[in-house]
Scaffold this motif. Structure first.
Motif, short mmCIF file in Angstrom:
data_model
loop_
_atom_site.label_atom_id
_atom_site.label_comp_id
_atom_site.label_asym_id
_atom_site.label_seq_id
_atom_site.Cartn_x
_atom_site.Cartn_y
_atom_site.Cartn_z
N HIS A 203 -4.73 10.97 11.77
CA HIS A 203 -4.03 11.83 12.95
C HIS A 203 -5.15 12.10 14.20
N LYS A 204 -6.16 11.24 14.16
CA LYS A 204 -6.85 10.88 15.46
C LYS A 204 -6.30 10.00 16.44
N LEU A 205 -5.26 9.25 15.85
CA LEU A 205 -4.79 7.83 16.66
C LEU A 205 -3.17 7.97 16.84
N GLY A 206 -2.75 9.20 16.72
CA GLY A 206 -1.30 9.38 16.81
C GLY A 206 -0.32 8.85 15.67
N ALA A 207 -1.17 9.06 14.68
CA ALA A 207 -0.29 8.84 13.20
C ALA A 207 -0.27 10.47 12.59
N PRO A 208 0.45 10.62 11.71
CA PRO A 208 0.55 12.04 10.96
C PRO A 208 -0.96 12.33 10.36
#
Length: 387
Positions: A203-208
């Motif tokens: 979630h720091k990378l644009g994933a959930p």
């Protein structure tokens, strides 16, 4: 709203959602099932693992999917230390830095409380850096593991991980790094870094939220924390989150495309923002290393104010940021990271952190600098202080 709290979490990227969607709908099978739906899920999981391995420069078998950075840190610190102690009971010390994320520090303290380990803490200097000689000074023949984060989540300081890992490797001690904040901005080639384990969070990378990765170098002993069906090569039992694995694999691949250019662009914007704050807000203090820092983080203290009051006033003007680690939410204690850097606890309570994603613009940061100046002036005028 201008969102400048990307170190806490990021928006899910559309490309990531589209990659995940089939495994949340039609291809919903359990990858351990021996039928067509299961085989489709297993193929997707294998593809995600290969993609992550390519991003990290490792073998697919060295990738373990987890529920996020916290689980990956726990599995690395507890799993490696306990496995090495089981093989050699004299290995009963772990080394961490003074500015680790709570997931690493609390894992080490767990080993101390319940398994008789000694926790050796490496100090940092006033910019948050671990000096190589400081690491050498704490290593012992009994050291089972060293864990030093790649980049700090509060002040953005980047550690000389390759140099520190080489010191640890020279003494035959596995080296783990928490790369949750570094992923997306810094190179993650595990061979170049010379590390034995690395944690990443989706979630720091644009994933959930709820998906992560732990790299563990082959032949590194690892005691699992979760026992059951033996998934993830016995390192992490439980039915795999196929869509989450696909999501973090997609996000990692996307962040590597044009990473150097994005890093240069955002770093230039960050530096302009830092200059605007330091010149526009009397008494503002930049925290962290002035140059060895993530392009995405600018953190300050404003002595004589209340950091929380400044945050509320900045948000009232449409800018969302934070006072530090989201994992310390609800605590009014001064940041352990800032006190480790030598800041007075009262000053540490005035901290405000701005963190950006790759979509940040010059206009966003100019507006944030203006909002911050006005917020600090307002809080000072009202005489609001910490406590």
């Amino acid at each position: 709203m201008i969102f400048l709290d990307a170190a806490a979490t990021t928006r899910v990227r559309r490309e990531v959602l589209e990659a995940m969607w089939p495994y949340l709908t039609g291809d919903f099978g359990n990858p351990s099932s021996h039928h067509s739906l299961g085989e489709t899920a297993a193929a997707a999981l294998a593809g995600a693992r290969a993609s992550v391995a390519a991003a990290l420069g490792c073998r697919p078998g060295e990738v373990t999917f987890t529920s996020g950075g916290t689980e990956a840190d726990n599995l690395a610190v507890k799993g490696i230390a306990l496995a090495r102690q089981a093989a050699n009971p004299q290995l009963n010390r772990v080394v961490i830095s003074a500015v680790e994320h709570p997931a690493v520090e609390e894992s080490a303290r767990y080993l101390e409380r319940f398994h008789g380990f000694v926790v050796d803490v490496v100090p940092v200097d006033g910019t948050g850096l671990v000096a190589p000689e400081a690491l050498r000074a704490v290593l012992r023949p009994e050291t089972a593991l060293v864990s030093v984060m790649y980049a700090n989540n509060e002040v953005g300081t980047i550690q000389p991980v390759a140099e520190l890992a080489a010191i640890s490797r020279h003494q035959g001690i596995p080296f783990h790094t928490d790369a949750v904040q570094a992923a997306g901005w810094l190179p993650l080639d595990v061979k170049a870094l010379g590390i034995d384990a690395m944690s990443v969070s989706g979630h720091k990378l644009g994933a959930p939220k709820g998906c992560g990765v732990l790299f563990v170098r082959g032949r590194t002993r690892l005691e699992p924390l979760l026992h059951g069906g033996g998934q993830e090569r016995g390192r992490r039992s439980g039915t795999e989150n196929v869509s989450g694995a696909v999501g973090i694999a997609t996000a990692l691949t996307l962040t590597q495309a044009g990473q150097q250019e994005q890093r240069r662009r955002v770093a230039a914007l960050r530096d302009t923002f830092i200059s605007a704050v330091l010149t526009g807000v009397p008494g503002a203090v930049l925290t962290g290393h002035p140059s060895c820092r993530l392009p995405s983080v600018a953190s300050f203290c404003f002595p004589g104010t209340s950091g929380e009051s400044v945050l509320l006033e900045v948000e009232r003007q449409g800018v969302v940021c934070s006072s530090g680690s989201a994992c310390a939410a609800g605590s009014d204690a001064p940041s352990p990271v800032l006190t480790a850097l030598g800041y007075d606890p009262g000053v540490a309570q005035t901290a405000v952190r701005f963190s950006f994603d790759s979509a940040v613009t010059a206009e966003d940061l100019a507006a944030a600098a203006t909002a911050l100046r006005q917020a600090v002036e307002s809080v000072r005028a009202l005489g609001i202080r910490p406590g």
